[in-house]
Write a protein that holds these residues in place. Sequence first.
Motif, PDB file in Angstrom:
ATOM      1  N   UNK A 157       5.312  15.705   8.448  1.00 21.75           N
ATOM      2  CA  UNK A 157       6.139  15.552   7.234  1.00 21.75           C
ATOM      3  C   UNK A 157       7.576  16.003   7.527  1.00 21.75           C
ATOM      4  N   UNK A 158       7.719  17.132   8.232  1.00 19.98           N
ATOM      5  CA  UNK A 158       9.076  17.630   8.546  1.00 19.98           C
ATOM      6  C   UNK A 158       9.823  16.632   9.430  1.00 19.98           C
ATOM      7  N   UNK A 159       9.094  16.019  10.383  1.00 21.86           N
ATOM      8  CA  UNK A 159       9.734  15.010  11.248  1.00 21.86           C
ATOM      9  C   UNK A 159      10.159  13.801  10.415  1.00 21.86           C
ATOM     10  N   UNK A 160       9.297  13.404   9.470  1.00 20.59           N
ATOM     11  CA  UNK A 160       9.617  12.235   8.630  1.00 20.59           C
ATOM     12  C   UNK A 160      10.851  12.513   7.758  1.00 20.59           C
ATOM     13  N   UNK A 161      10.943  13.747   7.242  1.00 20.70           N
ATOM     14  CA  UNK A 161      12.126  14.096   6.437  1.00 20.70           C
ATOM     15  C   UNK A 161      13.404  13.991   7.286  1.00 20.70           C
ATOM     16  N   UNK A 162      13.299  14.446   8.546  1.00 23.43           N
ATOM     17  CA  UNK A 162      14.481  14.427   9.429  1.00 23.43           C
ATOM     18  C   UNK A 162      14.915  12.974   9.696  1.00 23.43           C
ATOM     19  N   UNK A 163      13.912  12.123   9.980  1.00 19.82           N
ATOM     20  CA  UNK A 163      14.213  10.708  10.237  1.00 19.82           C
ATOM     21  C   UNK A 163      14.807  10.067   8.977  1.00 19.82           C
ATOM     22  N   UNK A 164      14.267  10.445   7.821  1.00 22.96           N
ATOM     23  CA  UNK A 164      14.797   9.895   6.568  1.00 22.96           C
ATOM     24  C   UNK A 164      16.285  10.243   6.416  1.00 22.96           C
ATOM     25  N   UNK A 165      16.605  11.536   6.628  1.00 23.79           N
ATOM     26  CA  UNK A 165      18.006  11.962   6.450  1.00 23.79           C
ATOM     27  C   UNK A 165      18.918  11.320   7.495  1.00 23.79           C
ATOM     28  N   UNK A 166      18.467  11.289   8.743  1.00 26.34           N
ATOM     29  CA  UNK A 166      19.350  10.843   9.821  1.00 26.34           C
ATOM     30  C   UNK A 166      19.440   9.315   9.949  1.00 26.34           C
ATOM     31  N   UNK A 167      18.315   8.613   9.698  1.00 35.51           N
ATOM     32  CA  UNK A 167      18.306   7.164   9.963  1.00 35.51           C
ATOM     33  C   UNK A 167      18.196   6.295   8.718  1.00 35.51           C
ATOM     34  N   UNK A 168      17.465   6.763   7.690  1.00 38.78           N
ATOM     35  CA  UNK A 168      17.220   5.886   6.536  1.00 38.78           C
ATOM     36  C   UNK A 168      18.321   6.017   5.478  1.00 38.78           C
ATOM     37  N   UNK A 169      18.779   7.264   5.237  1.00 37.26           N
ATOM     38  CA  UNK A 169      19.846   7.412   4.222  1.00 37.26           C
ATOM     39  C   UNK A 169      21.104   6.602   4.563  1.00 37.26           C
ATOM     40  N   UNK A 170      21.500   6.512   5.856  1.00 37.97           N
ATOM     41  CA  UNK A 170      22.666   5.668   6.157  1.00 37.97           C
ATOM     42  C   UNK A 170      22.489   4.207   5.728  1.00 37.97           C
ATOM     43  N   UNK A 171      21.238   3.715   5.724  1.00 36.67           N
ATOM     44  CA  UNK A 171      20.998   2.337   5.267  1.00 36.67           C
ATOM     45  C   UNK A 171      21.254   2.251   3.755  1.00 36.67           C
ATOM     46  N   UNK A 172      20.810   3.286   3.026  1.00 35.00           N
ATOM     47  CA  UNK A 172      21.064   3.324   1.573  1.00 35.00           C
ATOM     48  C   UNK A 172      22.576   3.354   1.345  1.00 35.00           C
ATOM     49  N   UNK A 173      23.270   4.146   2.154  1.00 41.83           N
ATOM     50  CA  UNK A 173      24.736   4.231   2.000  1.00 41.83           C
ATOM     51  C   UNK A 173      25.404   2.888   2.303  1.00 41.83           C
ATOM     52  N   UNK A 174      24.881   2.176   3.292  1.00 39.82           N
ATOM     53  CA  UNK A 174      25.416   0.849   3.637  1.00 39.82           C
ATOM     54  C   UNK A 174      25.336  -0.088   2.422  1.00 39.82           C
TER      55      UNK A 174
END
Length: 241
Positions: A162-179
Amino acid sequence: MGTVGDAVAATATIKEQNGNNSADKKPTVIFVLGGPGSGKGTQCANIVKFFGYTHLSAGDLLRAEIKSGSENGTMIQNMIKEGKIVPSEVTIKLLQKAMQESGNDKFLIDGFPRNEENRAAFEAVTKTEPEFVLFFDCPEEEMERRLLGRNQGREDDNIDTIRKRFKVFLESSLPVVEYYNAKGKVRKIDAGKPVEEVFEAVKSIFTPKDEKVKHRLCYLLGIQGTVVKSECRTWYTENTD
Ligand SMILES: Nc1ncnc2c1ncn2[C@@H]1O[C@H](COP(=O)(O)OP(=O)(O)OP(=O)(O)O)[C@@H](O)[C@H]1O
Ligand SMILES: Nc1ccn([C@@H]2O[C@H](COP(=O)(O)O)[C@@H](O)[C@H]2O)c(=O)n1
Ligand SMILES: [Mg+2]
């Protein structure tokens, strides 16, 4: 982590395998994004019932691929255990197959695109932009509580992954939302509330404006004893084009 170069390579491979489908009618696609445990799957099930979309969860498709005994199964299983993002080529092929087999032309694509490589490859391969991005915004402590209580036997619902998934979400997925936010395409929902309240907010995004007007008018006319007709007229004038 996948690069844009990887995405271009994935695009070329998938195009070779699929042939040129540019004459096909483009489907309506809504990307459903949010952190792990934010409630994407739960709300998609409700949207399907009310609004007739087909729900495709990238994570569910990948888990089904593992179960099917495919040659990619072990690789996918290892990536999921580590909370890593599977190469776009694999995920997009699964999504495209599911879209074709559904017979529908309206899709909720849940948990995809998860990174820039996913996003660029999907747009390049399908030439499809999402109608909008439904983004479930939920505090991390609440998501952690939900995932630890989910109890569906998922191998990645343990505190380390879960902690790894949160890190990936912040680092890789949130930038897509920002895009997509920069393109005015994000519809953000406060997903930390109870399921029913979240769905009320979701419904108002999917309900066309003239439907909302009709519902409000019916409500006002239903309580005409206390709300005079002129108030209905004023409200109607202010809320219609
Ligand atoms: N608004 C809510 N309040 C409380 N619990 C919720 C809410 N929405 C979903 N849940 C519960 O939280 C858990 C995770 O929900 P769900 O599977 O819909 O999340 P998800 O965003 O699809 O997660 P993942 O990215 O891991 O697939 C489930 O057990 C679900 O029943
Ligand atoms: N686009 C995606 C989506 C998911 N994955 C992998 O699956 C895991 C579970 O996804 P959920 O949406 O069901 O939570 C996720 O942690 C990734 O390992 C992926 O690679 N690409
Ligand atoms: Mg899910």
